[in-house]
Design a protein around this motif. Structure first.
Motif, PDB file in Angstrom:
ATOM      1  N   SER A 335       5.535   4.161  46.681  1.00 60.01           N
ATOM      2  CA  SER A 335       5.723   4.631  48.052  1.00 60.01           C
ATOM      3  C   SER A 335       5.580   3.488  49.052  1.00 60.01           C
ATOM      4  O   SER A 335       4.980   2.450  48.762  1.00 60.01           O
ATOM      5  CB  SER A 335       4.718   5.738  48.373  1.00 60.01           C
ATOM      6  OG  SER A 335       3.388   5.244  48.281  1.00 60.01           O
ATOM      7  N   ASN A 336       6.149   3.710  50.241  1.00 59.11           N
ATOM      8  CA  ASN A 336       6.032   2.767  51.366  1.00 59.11           C
ATOM      9  C   ASN A 336       6.522   1.364  51.007  1.00 59.11           C
ATOM     10  O   ASN A 336       5.885   0.364  51.296  1.00 59.11           O
ATOM     11  CB  ASN A 336       4.584   2.701  51.862  1.00 59.11           C
ATOM     12  CG  ASN A 336       4.120   4.010  52.446  1.00 59.11           C
ATOM     13  OD1 ASN A 336       4.450   4.358  53.566  1.00 59.11           O
ATOM     14  ND2 ASN A 336       3.360   4.767  51.658  1.00 59.11           N
ATOM     15  N   SER A 363       7.981   8.070  47.952  1.00 62.31           N
ATOM     16  CA  SER A 363       7.902   8.511  49.339  1.00 62.31           C
ATOM     17  C   SER A 363       8.000   7.332  50.292  1.00 62.31           C
ATOM     18  O   SER A 363       7.615   6.209  49.969  1.00 62.31           O
ATOM     19  CB  SER A 363       6.593   9.269  49.577  1.00 62.31           C
ATOM     20  OG  SER A 363       6.477  10.370  48.696  1.00 62.31           O
ATOM     21  N   TYR A 364       8.527   7.622  51.483  1.00 66.06           N
ATOM     22  CA  TYR A 364       8.579   6.653  52.586  1.00 66.06           C
ATOM     23  C   TYR A 364       9.306   5.363  52.187  1.00 66.06           C
ATOM     24  O   TYR A 364       8.873   4.265  52.512  1.00 66.06           O
ATOM     25  CB  TYR A 364       7.174   6.339  53.091  1.00 66.06           C
ATOM     26  CG  TYR A 364       6.517   7.539  53.720  1.00 66.06           C
ATOM     27  CD1 TYR A 364       6.741   7.870  55.050  1.00 66.06           C
ATOM     28  CD2 TYR A 364       5.688   8.359  52.962  1.00 66.06           C
ATOM     29  CE1 TYR A 364       6.143   8.981  55.626  1.00 66.06           C
ATOM     30  CE2 TYR A 364       5.094   9.471  53.524  1.00 66.06           C
ATOM     31  CZ  TYR A 364       5.323   9.782  54.854  1.00 66.06           C
ATOM     32  OH  TYR A 364       4.736  10.891  55.408  1.00 66.06           O
ATOM     33  N   GLU A 392       8.676  12.065  49.938  1.00 60.39           N
ATOM     34  CA  GLU A 392       8.321  12.423  51.306  1.00 60.39           C
ATOM     35  C   GLU A 392       9.059  11.525  52.302  1.00 60.39           C
ATOM     36  O   GLU A 392       9.216  10.323  52.081  1.00 60.39           O
ATOM     37  CB  GLU A 392       6.810  12.295  51.505  1.00 60.39           C
ATOM     38  CG  GLU A 392       5.967  13.217  50.643  1.00 60.39           C
ATOM     39  CD  GLU A 392       6.111  14.675  51.024  1.00 60.39           C
ATOM     40  OE1 GLU A 392       6.520  14.937  52.173  1.00 60.39           O
ATOM     41  OE2 GLU A 392       5.824  15.546  50.186  1.00 60.39           O
ATOM     42  N   ASN A 393       9.489  12.133  53.407  1.00 63.84           N
ATOM     43  CA  ASN A 393      10.191  11.422  54.481  1.00 63.84           C
ATOM     44  C   ASN A 393      11.565  10.901  54.039  1.00 63.84           C
ATOM     45  O   ASN A 393      12.113   9.994  54.655  1.00 63.84           O
ATOM     46  CB  ASN A 393       9.357  10.259  55.020  1.00 63.84           C
ATOM     47  CG  ASN A 393       9.771   9.849  56.420  1.00 63.84           C
ATOM     48  OD1 ASN A 393      10.015  10.685  57.280  1.00 63.84           O
ATOM     49  ND2 ASN A 393       9.882   8.554  56.653  1.00 63.84           N
ATOM     50  N   PHE A 395      15.356  12.198  53.654  1.00 63.28           N
ATOM     51  CA  PHE A 395      16.184  13.321  54.079  1.00 63.28           C
ATOM     52  C   PHE A 395      17.300  13.578  53.062  1.00 63.28           C
ATOM     53  O   PHE A 395      17.864  12.637  52.483  1.00 63.28           O
ATOM     54  CB  PHE A 395      16.783  13.042  55.458  1.00 63.28           C
ATOM     55  CG  PHE A 395      15.752  13.071  56.547  1.00 63.28           C
ATOM     56  CD1 PHE A 395      15.479  14.245  57.232  1.00 63.28           C
ATOM     57  CD2 PHE A 395      15.034  11.929  56.875  1.00 63.28           C
ATOM     58  CE1 PHE A 395      14.520  14.281  58.226  1.00 63.28           C
ATOM     59  CE2 PHE A 395      14.075  11.948  57.866  1.00 63.28           C
ATOM     60  CZ  PHE A 395      13.817  13.130  58.545  1.00 63.28           C
ATOM     61  N   TYR A 420      10.630  16.469  49.475  1.00 67.76           N
ATOM     62  CA  TYR A 420      11.558  15.686  50.286  1.00 67.76           C
ATOM     63  C   TYR A 420      11.178  15.858  51.746  1.00 67.76           C
ATOM     64  O   TYR A 420      10.344  16.692  52.119  1.00 67.76           O
ATOM     65  CB  TYR A 420      13.006  16.118  50.035  1.00 67.76           C
ATOM     66  CG  TYR A 420      13.226  17.606  50.120  1.00 67.76           C
ATOM     67  CD1 TYR A 420      13.505  18.229  51.340  1.00 67.76           C
ATOM     68  CD2 TYR A 420      13.130  18.399  48.972  1.00 67.76           C
ATOM     69  CE1 TYR A 420      13.692  19.594  51.418  1.00 67.76           C
ATOM     70  CE2 TYR A 420      13.309  19.758  49.044  1.00 67.76           C
ATOM     71  CZ  TYR A 420      13.593  20.358  50.261  1.00 67.76           C
ATOM     72  OH  TYR A 420      13.777  21.709  50.337  1.00 67.76           O
ATOM     73  N   GLY A 421      11.798  15.038  52.587  1.00 60.31           N
ATOM     74  CA  GLY A 421      11.405  15.017  53.998  1.00 60.31           C
ATOM     75  C   GLY A 421      12.054  16.096  54.839  1.00 60.31           C
ATOM     76  O   GLY A 421      11.389  16.843  55.543  1.00 60.31           O
TER      77      GLY A 421
END
Length: 560
Positions: A335-336, A363-364, A392-393, A395, A420-421
């Motif tokens: 993530s990130n 995510s991210y 996450e985040n 689309f 999902y975002g």
């Protein structure tokens, strides 16, 4: 008076014993000593009690009341028996070593004794924790000098299994004493030094004790600024062989050089089950690629955290794909980062080999809806065993949702969890028209001056009337400000964004015709004053009459 004195003189005196004294220079035989032949009275209570066993005279001395004075030439009297002074322990103190004090194994008495010796205030929580499995000293402001006493108390402790010193400042000297404790302790299983600011020097001293310790399984060194130099010290002890299973190195400014050094050490000893390398600088492809390739050879690795490392590019995507080949990997956190496009394609290519993978966290990351759909299509394959896909985040589109519904209808994928975002393409939020807000604000600011208000609609109409249908945004701002309209630059820029004209590589443009069209529908009563008809051309003035040669006008003619 004389009669009384005579009566006193007549009182008879009883003589008990009369010694004959002879003046001679020869010593009198012992048999003739007066004190030797003296017989004590029969009523001596102490002697009677001593014969009955009820009294012990101790040193054997007899009261001087019953001893007569001897001749001065006698050096030692029979009844003057003074024993020699006993040795108070000087001989033992000089010749026999002092017996060491043996303290209990829990270390409480030893800790208090060392604190007293060092003139340090003991920590009550630590004393109580020595007889429990966990000692929690988080945020306790432990004195670096007091770590020596704690280390000595824990050296032989067989109860404590977890020592937590999170966010306590530890100097290199304190790290040295912790290393000595690790070298002798055989029960401690977890040591948490997160946020202790040990640095590369302190880390080197701590690592020196790991080679002798066989019970420590978890070492947390998050937020300690170890840098690449600290990784060199860690690599040196990994090569020698350590028994750590979980190591946490988050937020330590580890770069590609440190990752490369660690990769070389893992070639000799690669037995970590949990590795946390988040919040570092592992975006360099070379060192990170080698490190992740070594993790793929680890047969016991279960969790790998690579979040917040700015990972990007196809090469690092291939490195992550290699790490997925670890046979027992269960959790991978990416993530990130900056993974998208080709990097995602390379990563999901390794999901087939990750037979025990439970959670994949992406995510991210700046992934597109196509990337998310591509991941979902790969997860649909029966050979992919992942249970949780976290995005996450990120689309997605309606096609993604329909495909996800189809996958969950499968028996083998009914427990699949996908996050999902949001959804794009079908949901359009309703809200105030930005054109209304911008124009109302512009109209308010333009009419705000009391001395010289300006109608912004008439200004725009006049620009259109002057054949300015498409204008650069800077020229438009200059024209509006030249008309004395008090509009700031940000508002004029937003007007150019909403009523944008054709794109230009050099400058942003505004469609004045589109702006005026909306203003006419918003304010239909605002119109420019009618243009007055052109004034008729003035008639030419009559030519003046010609004058004669003498400069006189026409006069009477001469008579004939």
């Amino acid at each position: 008076m004389s009669s009384q004195s005579s009566e006193q003189e007549e009182i008879p005196t009883e003589v008990v014993f009369e010694a004959e004294v002879e003046v001679s220079s020869e010593e009198v035989p012992m048999e003739e000593w007066s004190s030797y032949i003296l017989e004590l009275p029969e009523d001596n209570k102490k002697k009677i009690m001593a014969e009955a066993g009820l009294y012990h005279a101790g040193s054997g001395e007899i009261c001087g009341k019953y001893i007569a004075m001897s001749d001065s030439s006698v050096f030692r009297h029979l009844y003057y028996n003074y024993p020699a002074v006993l040795d108070p322990g000087i001989t033992d103190a000089l010749l026999i070593p002092e017996k060491p004090i043996i303290y209990p194994d829990d270390g409480q008495e030893l800790y208090l004794a060392v604190c007293k010796e060092m003139n340090q205030c003991p920590v009550r929580s630590f004393v109580k924790g020595l007889v429990e499995e966990i000692i929690d000293l988080r945020y306790y402001c432990v004195s670096p000098q007091g770590v020596r006493a704690m280390s000595l108390a824990l050296s032989n402790n067989c109860i404590v299994k977890v020592l937590n010193l999170t966010d306590n400042f530890l100097t290199p000297d304190a790290c040295y004493h912790l290393s000595e404790m690790l070298a002798s302790n055989t029960y401690l299983e977890e040591l948490n030094l997160a946020g202790c600011r040990v640095g590369p020097v302190g880390a080197k001293r701590i690592f020196d004790g790991l080679t002798k310790n066989k019970t420590l399984k978890v070492l947390n060194l998050n937020r300690n600024q170890l840098t690449d130099e600290g990784m060199e010290h860690l690599a040196a002890v990994i090569v020698k062989g350590i028994h750590l299973q979980q190591i946490y190195l988050s937020y330590n400014c580890i770069g590609g050089k440190g990752a490369g050094v660690l990769a070389e050490a893992l070639e000799f000893h690669n037995r970590f089950t949990h590795v946390d390398l988040s919040w570092n600088n592992l975006f360099t492809p070379l060192g990170t690629f080698n490190l992740l390739s070594r993790f793929s050879e680890n047969k016991v690795l279960q969790e790998l955290n690579l979040s917040w490392n700015s990972l990007s590019g196809a090469r690092l995507g291939t490195a992550v794909k290699n790490a997925l080949c670890a046979p027992n990997l269960k959790r991978l956190n990416l993530s990130n980062n900056r993974l998208n496009g080709e990097a995602i394609t390379n990563i999901i290519g390794g999901l087939v080999k990750a037979k025990k993978l439970i959670t994949l966290d992406l995510s991210y990351n700046p992934m597109t809806p196509d990337d998310a759909l591509q991941i979902l299509m790969k997860v649909k394959a029966p050979s992919v065993k992942v249970h949780n896909v976290l995005m996450e985040n990120v689309f997605v589109t309606g096609e993604f949702l329909m495909f996800l519904r189809t996958i969950k209808e499968m028996k083998s994928k009914k427990n699949l969890v996908v996050t999902y975002g949001g959804i794009i393409g079908e949901f359009k939020p309703k809200g105030p028209d930005p054109r209304e807000l911008i124009l109302d604000r512009a109209d308010f600011l333009a009419k705000k001056p009391k001395k010289r208000p300006v109608d912004i609609a008439l200004v725009a109409m006049q620009l259109l009337k002057d054949n300015n249908e498409i204008m650069p945004s800077k020229d438009f701002a200059t024209a509006v400000q030249g008309a004395c309209a008090a509009l700031d630059n940000d508002l004029l820029e937003e007007m150019a964004n909403i009523f944008a004209g054709p794109r230009s590589a050099k400058a942003k443009t505004i469609d004045v015709k589109l702006l005026v069209d909306y203003m006419k529908r918003k304010w239909p009563d605002r119109k420019l004053p009618p243009t007055p008809p052109p004034e008729p051309e003035p008639l030419p003035l009559p030519e003046p009459a010609p004058k004669d040669a003498k400069g006189k006008g026409k006069g009477k003619g001469k008579k004939k």
